[in-house]
Write an enzyme that holds these catalytic residues in place. Structure first.
Site, PDB file in Angstrom:
ATOM      1  N   ASP A   1       0.790  -0.801  -0.251  1.00 44.31           N
ATOM      2  CA  ASP A   1      -0.360  -0.214   0.017  1.00 44.31           C
ATOM      3  C   ASP A   1       1.209   1.436  -0.378  1.00 44.31           C
ATOM      4  O   ASP A   1       1.015   1.930   1.067  1.00 44.31           O
ATOM      5  CB  ASP A   1      -1.170   0.134   1.172  1.00 44.31           C
ATOM      6  CG  ASP A   1      -2.235  -0.801   0.658  1.00 44.31           C
ATOM      7  OD1 ASP A   1      -2.357  -1.750  -0.087  1.00 44.31           O
ATOM      8  OD2 ASP A   1      -2.732  -0.729   1.756  1.00 44.31           O
TER       9      ASP A   1
ATOM     10  N   HIS B   1       1.516  -8.151   2.996  1.00 43.47           N
ATOM     11  CA  HIS B   1       0.477  -7.576   3.392  1.00 43.47           C
ATOM     12  C   HIS B   1      -0.413  -7.778   4.305  1.00 43.47           C
ATOM     13  O   HIS B   1      -0.985  -6.885   5.652  1.00 43.47           O
ATOM     14  CB  HIS B   1       0.188  -6.776   1.895  1.00 43.47           C
ATOM     15  CG  HIS B   1      -0.405  -5.850   1.928  1.00 43.47           C
ATOM     16  ND1 HIS B   1      -0.318  -4.401   2.390  1.00 43.47           N
ATOM     17  CD2 HIS B   1      -2.632  -5.085   2.137  1.00 43.47           C
ATOM     18  CE1 HIS B   1      -1.022  -3.351   2.771  1.00 43.47           C
ATOM     19  NE2 HIS B   1      -2.446  -4.048   2.296  1.00 43.47           N
TER      20      HIS B   1
ATOM     21  N   TYR C   1      -2.043   4.560  -2.488  1.00 42.29           N
ATOM     22  CA  TYR C   1      -3.725   4.604  -2.610  1.00 42.29           C
ATOM     23  C   TYR C   1      -3.660   4.920  -3.754  1.00 42.29           C
ATOM     24  O   TYR C   1      -5.103   5.371  -3.309  1.00 42.29           O
ATOM     25  CB  TYR C   1      -3.052   5.003  -1.264  1.00 42.29           C
ATOM     26  CG  TYR C   1      -4.280   3.998  -0.549  1.00 42.29           C
ATOM     27  CD1 TYR C   1      -4.844   3.847   0.395  1.00 42.29           C
ATOM     28  CD2 TYR C   1      -3.159   4.117   0.601  1.00 42.29           C
ATOM     29  CE1 TYR C   1      -5.170   2.896   1.735  1.00 42.29           C
ATOM     30  CE2 TYR C   1      -2.774   3.307   2.065  1.00 42.29           C
ATOM     31  CZ  TYR C   1      -3.961   2.658   2.365  1.00 42.29           C
ATOM     32  OH  TYR C   1      -4.185   2.127   3.333  1.00 42.29           O
TER      33      TYR C   1
ATOM     34  N   ASN D   1      -3.242  -4.250  -0.982  1.00 44.41           N
ATOM     35  CA  ASN D   1      -4.030  -4.356  -1.876  1.00 44.41           C
ATOM     36  C   ASN D   1      -4.609  -2.813  -3.057  1.00 44.41           C
ATOM     37  O   ASN D   1      -5.041  -2.656  -3.740  1.00 44.41           O
ATOM     38  CB  ASN D   1      -5.692  -4.409  -1.200  1.00 44.41           C
ATOM     39  CG  ASN D   1      -5.794  -3.629  -0.519  1.00 44.41           C
ATOM     40  OD1 ASN D   1      -4.701  -3.749   0.870  1.00 44.41           O
ATOM     41  ND2 ASN D   1      -6.941  -3.011   0.244  1.00 44.41           N
TER      42      ASN D   1
ATOM     43  N   HIS E   1     -10.522  -6.602   8.206  1.00 42.80           N
ATOM     44  CA  HIS E   1     -10.251  -7.793   7.207  1.00 42.80           C
ATOM     45  C   HIS E   1     -10.162  -8.681   8.200  1.00 42.80           C
ATOM     46  O   HIS E   1      -9.280  -9.524   7.873  1.00 42.80           O
ATOM     47  CB  HIS E   1      -8.327  -6.381   7.012  1.00 42.80           C
ATOM     48  CG  HIS E   1      -8.487  -5.836   6.117  1.00 42.80           C
ATOM     49  ND1 HIS E   1      -8.888  -5.679   5.061  1.00 42.80           N
ATOM     50  CD2 HIS E   1      -7.456  -4.255   6.594  1.00 42.80           C
ATOM     51  CE1 HIS E   1      -8.770  -4.164   4.506  1.00 42.80           C
ATOM     52  NE2 HIS E   1      -8.063  -2.944   5.541  1.00 42.80           N
TER      53      HIS E   1
ATOM     54  N   HIS F   1      -1.631  -4.031   5.730  1.00 42.16           N
ATOM     55  CA  HIS F   1      -3.175  -3.705   6.558  1.00 42.16           C
ATOM     56  C   HIS F   1      -4.310  -3.252   6.821  1.00 42.16           C
ATOM     57  O   HIS F   1      -4.432  -2.753   6.098  1.00 42.16           O
ATOM     58  CB  HIS F   1      -3.209  -5.425   5.305  1.00 42.16           C
ATOM     59  CG  HIS F   1      -4.907  -5.608   4.673  1.00 42.16           C
ATOM     60  ND1 HIS F   1      -5.177  -4.776   3.555  1.00 42.16           N
ATOM     61  CD2 HIS F   1      -6.027  -6.265   4.359  1.00 42.16           C
ATOM     62  CE1 HIS F   1      -6.252  -5.584   3.058  1.00 42.16           C
ATOM     63  NE2 HIS F   1      -6.542  -6.474   3.159  1.00 42.16           N
ATOM     64  N   VAL F   2      -4.744  -3.729   8.540  1.00 43.63           N
ATOM     65  CA  VAL F   2      -4.955  -3.567   8.769  1.00 43.63           C
ATOM     66  C   VAL F   2      -4.236  -1.520   9.603  1.00 43.63           C
ATOM     67  O   VAL F   2      -2.662  -1.723  10.054  1.00 43.63           O
ATOM     68  CB  VAL F   2      -4.748  -4.502  10.253  1.00 43.63           C
ATOM     69  CG1 VAL F   2      -5.701  -3.532  11.575  1.00 43.63           C
ATOM     70  CG2 VAL F   2      -5.441  -5.799   9.580  1.00 43.63           C
ATOM     71  N   HIS F   3      -5.329  -0.928   9.577  1.00 42.52           N
ATOM     72  CA  HIS F   3      -4.630   0.374   9.912  1.00 42.52           C
ATOM     73  C   HIS F   3      -4.186   0.331  11.595  1.00 42.52           C
ATOM     74  O   HIS F   3      -5.460   1.735  11.603  1.00 42.52           O
ATOM     75  CB  HIS F   3      -5.816   1.558   9.856  1.00 42.52           C
ATOM     76  CG  HIS F   3      -5.780   1.190   7.697  1.00 42.52           C
ATOM     77  ND1 HIS F   3      -7.202   1.687   7.083  1.00 42.52           N
ATOM     78  CD2 HIS F   3      -5.446   0.395   7.274  1.00 42.52           C
ATOM     79  CE1 HIS F   3      -6.670   1.893   5.955  1.00 42.52           C
ATOM     80  NE2 HIS F   3      -5.560   0.691   5.640  1.00 42.52           N
TER      81      HIS F   3
END
Length: 263
Positions: free
Chosen positions: A7, A125, A10, A40, A135, A165-167
């Protein structure tokens, strides 16, 4: 060296964002290596067109050929001065046990010389362990874990697996097959570097025993490898006025742990 588990811009499929991101990071990326893998939001998923990484591959060509990989989505490299072997995996390309990525990873792990690179770190990721509500149950996490976890545990003896991936930030114990295991990889989710979607603030309750520290804050981590046996991982919140370590842990390499049987 900066390691990024996907990522980047974006951009999704909007090309001007790749250009603006490149201008934003150019002053930093020109001063130290950036080693990255795909997330992603680096996928160009346009209706009616197959998944593509055309923009990513054109702008972020990683040295995959040098490690025998045939894809810019997965590769490895050594940081010889630190005794480290780093493996970058692709969550959004084939990863089943008949895939090119799996077969390449199998060969790469078998070729690691632990006397020269006692540390092995993996970046990908989509996290394999995650107690955040975001997610959950995604195939890129569940399927890749089912395919590759045993390989990284038994053949690889990997020290740490970093994911994005997970913020939010989360650090797990050393884990294999859902259970704490002193000879398994430690899992660290560090998808908290910043994004346009905000933080993932909801976690499972109660907190599972294998999840040792978790916090929904933007931040960044630093991994310092001192020698063949000892390293220090630390995490800082970005919003703190002063540089204060919010989480840290001293690591001992599995290669220096007789009970884990590495050599």
């Amino acid at each position: 060296m900066l390691l990024v588990p996907g990522d980047l811009s974006y951009a999704d499929y909007w090309q001007p964002r790749w250009d603006s991101f490149g201008r934003l990071v150019s002053s930093l990326a020109s001063q130290r290596p950036w080693m990255v893998t795909t997330g992603n939001h680096d996928v160009e998923l346009i209706p009616g067109i197959n998944i593509s990484f055309k923009a990513y591959n054109a702008r972020w060509h990683m040295p995959f050929e040098q490690s025998g990989s045939t894809s810019n989505q997965y590769y490895s490299f050594n940081v010889a001065s630190a005794g480290v072997h780093v493996i970058m995996l692709g969550s959004y390309t084939g990863f089943d046990q008949n895939s090119n990525q799996y077969l390449w990873l199998q060969g790469d792990l078998q070729s690691v010389n632990r006397s020269k690179t006692p540390w092995v770190f993996v970046l990908l990721h989509a996290p394999w362990y995650n107690t955040n509500s975001a997610h959950q149950g995604e195939f890129e996490s569940v399927g890749m874990k089912a395919s590759m976890e045993k390989l990284l545990f038994s053949t690889g003896k990997v020290d740490v697996i970093f994911a994005g991936h997970v913020h939010a930030y989360e650090r797990f114990a050393r884990v294999y097959d859902g259970q704490a295991n002193n000879c398994a990889p430690m899992y660290i989710n560090i998808g908290d570097g910043g994004n346009r979607e905000g933080l993932a603030t909801k976690y499972m309750d109660p907190q599972p025993a294998i999840s040792l520290f978790r916090e929904a804050s933007f931040g960044h981590g630093q991994l310092q490898v001192f020698n063949e046996t000892t390293a220090l991982w630390s995490w800082n919140r970005n919003q703190d006025d002063e540089s204060v370590i919010a989480d840290s842990i001293w690591l001992s390499s599995l290669a220096s742990t007789p009970a884990c049987g590495t050599s």
